[in-house]
Scaffold this motif. Structure first.
Motif, PDB file in Angstrom:
ATOM      1  N   ILE A   1       0.838  -1.203   0.000  1.00  0.00           N
ATOM      2  CA  ILE A   1       0.000   0.000   0.000  1.00  0.00           C
ATOM      3  C   ILE A   1       0.869   1.246   0.000  1.00  0.00           C
ATOM      4  O   ILE A   1       0.652   2.196  -0.758  1.00  0.00           O
ATOM      5  N   TRP A   2       1.892   1.214   0.857  1.00  0.00           N
ATOM      6  CA  TRP A   2       2.766   2.392   0.969  1.00  0.00           C
ATOM      7  C   TRP A   2       3.610   2.559  -0.275  1.00  0.00           C
ATOM      8  O   TRP A   2       3.824   3.674  -0.745  1.00  0.00           O
ATOM      9  N   ILE A   3       4.085   1.422  -0.823  1.00  0.00           N
ATOM     10  CA  ILE A   3       4.858   1.491  -2.065  1.00  0.00           C
ATOM     11  C   ILE A   3       3.988   2.092  -3.168  1.00  0.00           C
ATOM     12  O   ILE A   3       4.406   2.979  -3.913  1.00  0.00           O
ATOM     13  N   GLY A   4       2.740   1.595  -3.239  1.00  0.00           N
ATOM     14  CA  GLY A   4       1.817   2.104  -4.252  1.00  0.00           C
ATOM     15  C   GLY A   4       1.576   3.592  -4.098  1.00  0.00           C
ATOM     16  O   GLY A   4       1.632   4.350  -5.069  1.00  0.00           O
ATOM     17  N   TYR A   5       1.338   4.019  -2.873  1.00  0.00           N
ATOM     18  CA  TYR A   5       1.102   5.437  -2.617  1.00  0.00           C
ATOM     19  C   TYR A   5       2.302   6.271  -3.045  1.00  0.00           C
ATOM     20  O   TYR A   5       2.163   7.288  -3.726  1.00  0.00           O
ATOM     21  N   LYS A   6       3.481   5.800  -2.647  1.00  0.00           N
ATOM     22  CA  LYS A   6       4.704   6.555  -2.961  1.00  0.00           C
ATOM     23  C   LYS A   6       4.877   6.662  -4.477  1.00  0.00           C
ATOM     24  O   LYS A   6       5.105   7.742  -5.015  1.00  0.00           O
ATOM     25  N   ASN A   7       4.751   5.527  -5.180  1.00  0.00           N
ATOM     26  CA  ASN A   7       4.932   5.552  -6.636  1.00  0.00           C
ATOM     27  C   ASN A   7       3.906   6.443  -7.306  1.00  0.00           C
ATOM     28  O   ASN A   7       4.240   7.217  -8.197  1.00  0.00           O
ATOM     29  N   THR A   8       2.637   6.320  -6.876  1.00  0.00           N
ATOM     30  CA  THR A   8       1.613   7.151  -7.487  1.00  0.00           C
ATOM     31  C   THR A   8       1.948   8.620  -7.296  1.00  0.00           C
ATOM     32  O   THR A   8       1.807   9.414  -8.219  1.00  0.00           O
ATOM     33  N   LEU A   9       2.441   8.986  -6.108  1.00  0.00           N
ATOM     34  CA  LEU A   9       2.805  10.385  -5.888  1.00  0.00           C
ATOM     35  C   LEU A   9       3.907  10.821  -6.849  1.00  0.00           C
ATOM     36  O   LEU A   9       3.833  11.911  -7.422  1.00  0.00           O
ATOM     37  N   ILE A  10       4.889   9.956  -7.047  1.00  0.00           N
ATOM     38  CA  ILE A  10       5.962  10.300  -7.999  1.00  0.00           C
ATOM     39  C   ILE A  10       5.385  10.488  -9.398  1.00  0.00           C
ATOM     40  O   ILE A  10       5.659  11.473 -10.077  1.00  0.00           O
ATOM     41  N   TYR A  11       4.552   9.515  -9.815  1.00  0.00           N
ATOM     42  CA  TYR A  11       3.986   9.612 -11.164  1.00  0.00           C
ATOM     43  C   TYR A  11       3.121  10.855 -11.305  1.00  0.00           C
ATOM     44  O   TYR A  11       3.135  11.511 -12.343  1.00  0.00           O
ATOM     45  N   VAL A  12       2.361  11.164 -10.265  1.00  0.00           N
ATOM     46  CA  VAL A  12       1.488  12.334 -10.344  1.00  0.00           C
ATOM     47  C   VAL A  12       2.337  13.603 -10.444  1.00  0.00           C
ATOM     48  O   VAL A  12       2.123  14.434 -11.325  1.00  0.00           O
ATOM     49  N   VAL A  13       3.342  13.727  -9.570  1.00  0.00           N
ATOM     50  CA  VAL A  13       4.099  14.982  -9.531  1.00  0.00           C
ATOM     51  C   VAL A  13       4.983  15.146 -10.771  1.00  0.00           C
ATOM     52  O   VAL A  13       4.860  16.126 -11.516  1.00  0.00           O
ATOM     53  N   VAL A  14       5.834  14.155 -11.017  1.00  0.00           N
ATOM     54  CA  VAL A  14       6.757  14.285 -12.153  1.00  0.00           C
ATOM     55  C   VAL A  14       5.986  14.239 -13.469  1.00  0.00           C
ATOM     56  O   VAL A  14       6.209  15.051 -14.378  1.00  0.00           O
ATOM     57  N   GLY A  15       5.051  13.296 -13.561  1.00  0.00           N
ATOM     58  CA  GLY A  15       4.275  13.161 -14.799  1.00  0.00           C
ATOM     59  C   GLY A  15       3.520  14.435 -15.122  1.00  0.00           C
ATOM     60  O   GLY A  15       3.564  14.919 -16.258  1.00  0.00           O
ATOM     61  N   THR A  16       2.859  15.006 -14.128  1.00  0.00           N
ATOM     62  CA  THR A  16       2.088  16.217 -14.381  1.00  0.00           C
ATOM     63  C   THR A  16       3.009  17.367 -14.770  1.00  0.00           C
ATOM     64  O   THR A  16       2.672  18.166 -15.650  1.00  0.00           O
ATOM     65  N   ALA A  17       4.186  17.438 -14.150  1.00  0.00           N
ATOM     66  CA  ALA A  17       5.121  18.507 -14.504  1.00  0.00           C
ATOM     67  C   ALA A  17       5.507  18.411 -15.981  1.00  0.00           C
ATOM     68  O   ALA A  17       5.494  19.416 -16.703  1.00  0.00           O
ATOM     69  N   ILE A  18       5.800  17.196 -16.432  1.00  0.00           N
ATOM     70  CA  ILE A  18       6.146  17.007 -17.851  1.00  0.00           C
ATOM     71  C   ILE A  18       4.953  17.396 -18.733  1.00  0.00           C
ATOM     72  O   ILE A  18       5.088  18.141 -19.697  1.00  0.00           O
ATOM     73  N   ASN A  19       3.777  16.898 -18.356  1.00  0.00           N
ATOM     74  CA  ASN A  19       2.561  17.220 -19.119  1.00  0.00           C
ATOM     75  C   ASN A  19       2.382  18.725 -19.268  1.00  0.00           C
ATOM     76  O   ASN A  19       2.131  19.228 -20.360  1.00  0.00           O
ATOM     77  N   ILE A  20       2.497  19.417 -18.137  1.00  0.00           N
ATOM     78  CA  ILE A  20       2.189  20.846 -18.150  1.00  0.00           C
ATOM     79  C   ILE A  20       3.211  21.613 -18.969  1.00  0.00           C
ATOM     80  O   ILE A  20       2.859  22.488 -19.763  1.00  0.00           O
ATOM     81  N   LEU A  21       4.486  21.258 -18.814  1.00  0.00           N
ATOM     82  CA  LEU A  21       5.525  21.955 -19.568  1.00  0.00           C
ATOM     83  C   LEU A  21       5.250  21.844 -21.070  1.00  0.00           C
ATOM     84  O   LEU A  21       5.188  22.842 -21.785  1.00  0.00           O
ATOM     85  N   LEU A  22       5.034  20.612 -21.529  1.00  0.00           N
ATOM     86  CA  LEU A  22       4.846  20.409 -22.966  1.00  0.00           C
ATOM     87  C   LEU A  22       3.529  21.008 -23.449  1.00  0.00           C
ATOM     88  O   LEU A  22       3.469  21.630 -24.506  1.00  0.00           O
ATOM     89  N   THR A  23       2.474  20.811 -22.665  1.00  0.00           N
ATOM     90  CA  THR A  23       1.171  21.303 -23.108  1.00  0.00           C
ATOM     91  C   THR A  23       1.152  22.826 -23.151  1.00  0.00           C
ATOM     92  O   THR A  23       0.567  23.426 -24.052  1.00  0.00           O
ATOM     93  N   THR A  24       1.816  23.468 -22.176  1.00  0.00           N
ATOM     94  CA  THR A  24       1.848  24.919 -22.156  1.00  0.00           C
ATOM     95  C   THR A  24       2.617  25.450 -23.362  1.00  0.00           C
ATOM     96  O   THR A  24       2.144  26.348 -24.065  1.00  0.00           O
ATOM     97  N   MET A  25       3.787  24.891 -23.601  1.00  0.00           N
ATOM     98  CA  MET A  25       4.578  25.370 -24.735  1.00  0.00           C
ATOM     99  C   MET A  25       3.829  25.156 -26.033  1.00  0.00           C
ATOM    100  O   MET A  25       3.711  26.062 -26.862  1.00  0.00           O
ATOM    101  N   GLY A  26       3.296  23.944 -26.212  1.00  0.00           N
ATOM    102  CA  GLY A  26       2.567  23.650 -27.448  1.00  0.00           C
ATOM    103  C   GLY A  26       1.348  24.539 -27.599  1.00  0.00           C
ATOM    104  O   GLY A  26       1.113  25.105 -28.663  1.00  0.00           O
TER     105      GLY A  26
END
Lengths: 317, 294
Positions: free
Chosen positions: B72-97
């Motif tokens: 459960i904790w591993i899942g929570y931790k990974n999801t947080l990483i994916y949410v934070v880093v993934g969203t940052a990548i999404n926003i950077l590219l989507t904003t520029m585009g």
């Protein structure tokens, strides 16, 4: 004449483009990662679709694998025709049921909600109705499986009301897959889907209602002759968007919800692609079925858009 | 102008108020049931039939077992990483585009727009995409969770619409002051389009939070599993043996297994349901802009 004109302007067009590239250098630099993303993750897979016409083996790669023409398509249309017709039928039926029952539901909900004049009550209803949308698919399916199990809440309630004498095992009964799938979809997206329609309703000119009132229209007639025509363009657009990804819809939920006992009614094209292509690692076969899916989907978008253009002058393009 | 209600209208109104109230109750109640059940005594709950109106003998046993399960904790931790880093990548590219494609006098704008929009209508599909991700060496890395979906075309179009609505005069005056495109984007456009970007952050973050299918096909090692995949094991595949090994009696173990499912739903869903009413208006806004495509 037009041809001559283009010919004449050809060189200066290139010069213009060059000037534009230099003038907007930093804009084009910003665009590079975006275009690169689309090129790599969308266009390379389209190019990779050629493995549908090859006998692909990972060792030989896409280039090295031999061409086999339509062999893979023959394989599933002729040899596996039982499965093919089943997955096509299931894909279409799930979507058609969802269009018949799921598509109008948010519209009806929006129309009914619009008739509620008490604003606190209305806002409470809205907030609660959005809630299921925020629950993840995994949790939704987990809840469905729990509530609809043989001794789950639904069977308990139906039994205590005297509707059922024997519990139904909804999750393993092929006949129940589609109602459960479509029904839970309505439950989850009713409120959320109504947002667009409520906004469209609020954009209708109030004078139209006044005019209708003066003409003696009651609330029912106002809804029929003012509200519904007023939101019709929105309905058409939403319908087109929905039809546009008809062939891909619901893959994740089907994937979580189905089991070998319900494959008969639940297995759709994309889940079949997953099992054949990724689990059994028959990549070319999976890609061929996937290509078939994409082509049908593409035709659906183009076709429905054409029809809509004719009917209502509203279209996506 | 106030018109007296006809009897028909009164009947309709009464029916409508009750019907919609009932409808919303059916949306709320399943969550309440899960919450009540998760705090119940497992044995009591097993024997109980029918809807719950409060926990049966308040107990937090299910939560103790669930939270002592490391996945459960591993899942929570990974999801947080994916949410934070993934969203940052999404926003950077989507904003520029979105910014670039919202500029008016750009010669290549329409061809690029077509190049992007075409992918909404035709795609290579699951197998070629999988083979691509594989050949890029992303299988069983966190990048497979974030890079293949780095831009959502719908969101890109929403962003473009958002930048369109920033008045031209602001950009012009900045240019006169000598600002370049990067300065204009970061100092003028992004601050002005902040509400829009907030919507995008929400959309992408929710997407990452709920994502599980990429994990199923691209991830092998359990240490990388997102929360949703851990939930899938608990809720759908009913694999809770690891958590119930201490319980010797088989029927007790079954009862606790059921309860752990409820606790897992609560732990993974209630945080979202608690913050969403505050975010609701942003989401609604995003849906609205998304629907009005040019």
């Amino acid at each position: 004449m037009e041809k001559a004109a283009t010919k004449h302007f050809q060189p200066s067009r290139w010069q213009e483009l060059k000037k534009d590239l230099i003038r907007n250098k930093s804009l084009y630099i910003m665009l590079i990662p975006v275009v690169a993303y689309y090129f790599i993750f969308h266009y390379i897979p389209m190019y990779g679709l050629q493995i549908a016409f090859k006998d692909f083996t990972p060792a030989k790669g896409i280039w090295g694998s031999p061409w086999v023409g339509l062999e893979k398509f023959k394989e599933f249309f002729v040899y596996d025709s039982f499965y093919v017709w089943r997955i096509i039928r299931n894909t279409i039926l799930i979507n058609v049921y969802d269009l018949i029952f799921g598509f109008p539901a948010p519209i009806i909900f929006a129309l009914l909600l619009n008739e509620i004049k008490n604003s606190i009550y209305k806002r409470t209803l809205q907030t609660v109705s959005y809630m299921p949308h925020f629950i993840s698919t995994v949790v939704i399916v987990g809840m469905i499986m729990d509530f609809f199990s043989r001794d789950g809440l639904i069977n308990q309630i139906l039994k205590s009301l005297g509707i059922l004498s024997e519990p139904i095992s909804f999750m393993t009964e092929p006949g129940w897959f589609r109602p459960l799938y479509v029904g839970s979809g309505i439950w989850q997206n009713l409120g959320w889907g109504s947002i667009v329609y409520l906004a469209a309703i609020s954009n209708i000119d109030p004078q139209l209602y006044e005019a209708a009132l003066i003409d003696g229209a009651g609330r029912f007639r106002q809804a029929l002759y003012v509200t519904i025509p007023g939101i019709l363009p929105t309905i058409v657009i939403m319908f087109l968007l929905r039809v546009g990804h008809m062939m891909n819809v619901g893959f994740e939920k089907v994937f979580l919800m189905y089991n070998p006992l319900t494959y008969e009614t639940a297995d759709v094209i994309s889940t079949y692609v997953y099992r054949k292509g990724l689990l059994e690692m028959d990549y070319s076969y999976g890609a061929a079925v996937g290509l078939f899916n994409s082509v049908i989907n593409f035709l659906l978008v183009v076709f429905s858009n054409k029809i809509a253009k004719k009917l209502t002058e509203t279209s996506l393009w | 102008m106030k018109i007296r209600k006809s009897p028909g209208e009164i009947i309709f109104d009464t029916f409508n108020y009750i019907f919609l109230g009932f409808l919303c109750f059916t949306m709320l109640y399943p969550m309440l049931y899960v919450i009540f059940a998760s705090f119940s005594n497992p044995i009591k709950l097993m024997a109980y039939r029918g809807p719950l109106l409060r926990p049966l003998e308040f107990s937090t046993e299910a939560y103790k077992l669930l939270l002592s399960y490391p996945m459960i904790w591993i899942g929570y931790k990974n999801t947080l990483i994916y949410v934070v880093v993934g969203t940052a990548i999404n926003i950077l590219l989507t904003t520029m585009g979105g910014y670039v494609l919202s500029r008016k006098n750009l010669k290549l704008k329409n061809p690029v727009m077509f190049f992007i929009a075409f992918t909404m209508y035709f795609s290579g599909g699951m197998i070629p995409t999988y083979l691509l991700v594989q050949s890029l060496g992303m299988i069983d890395t966190i990048w497979a969770m974030m890079i293949p979906g780095a831009i959502s075309t719908t969101n890109l179009i929403i962003m473009r619409t958002g930048f369109h609505s920033v008045p031209d005069s602001l950009e012009e005056s900045a240019r006169i002051d000598g600002a370049g495109d990067w300065t204009i984007l970061f100092r003028i456009m992004i601050p002005l389009a902040m509400p829009m970007i907030a919507v995008m952050i929400l959309f992408y973050a929710v997407g990452h939070w709920n994502a599980f299918f990429n994990a199923i096909i691209y991830l092998r090692s359990r240490e990388l599993y997102p929360l949703q995949l851990v939930l899938r094991e608990i809720l759908i595949m009913s694999s809770t043996e690891n958590m119930t090994t201490g319980i010797s009696d088989a029927s007790d173990r079954f009862a606790v297994t059921e309860l752990i499912k409820y606790a897992a739903i609560v732990v993974s869903t209630v945080p979202i349901l608690c913050i969403y009413p505050f975010l609701q208006k942003y989401f609604v806004k995003g849906v609205m802009i998304g629907a009005i495509k040019e």
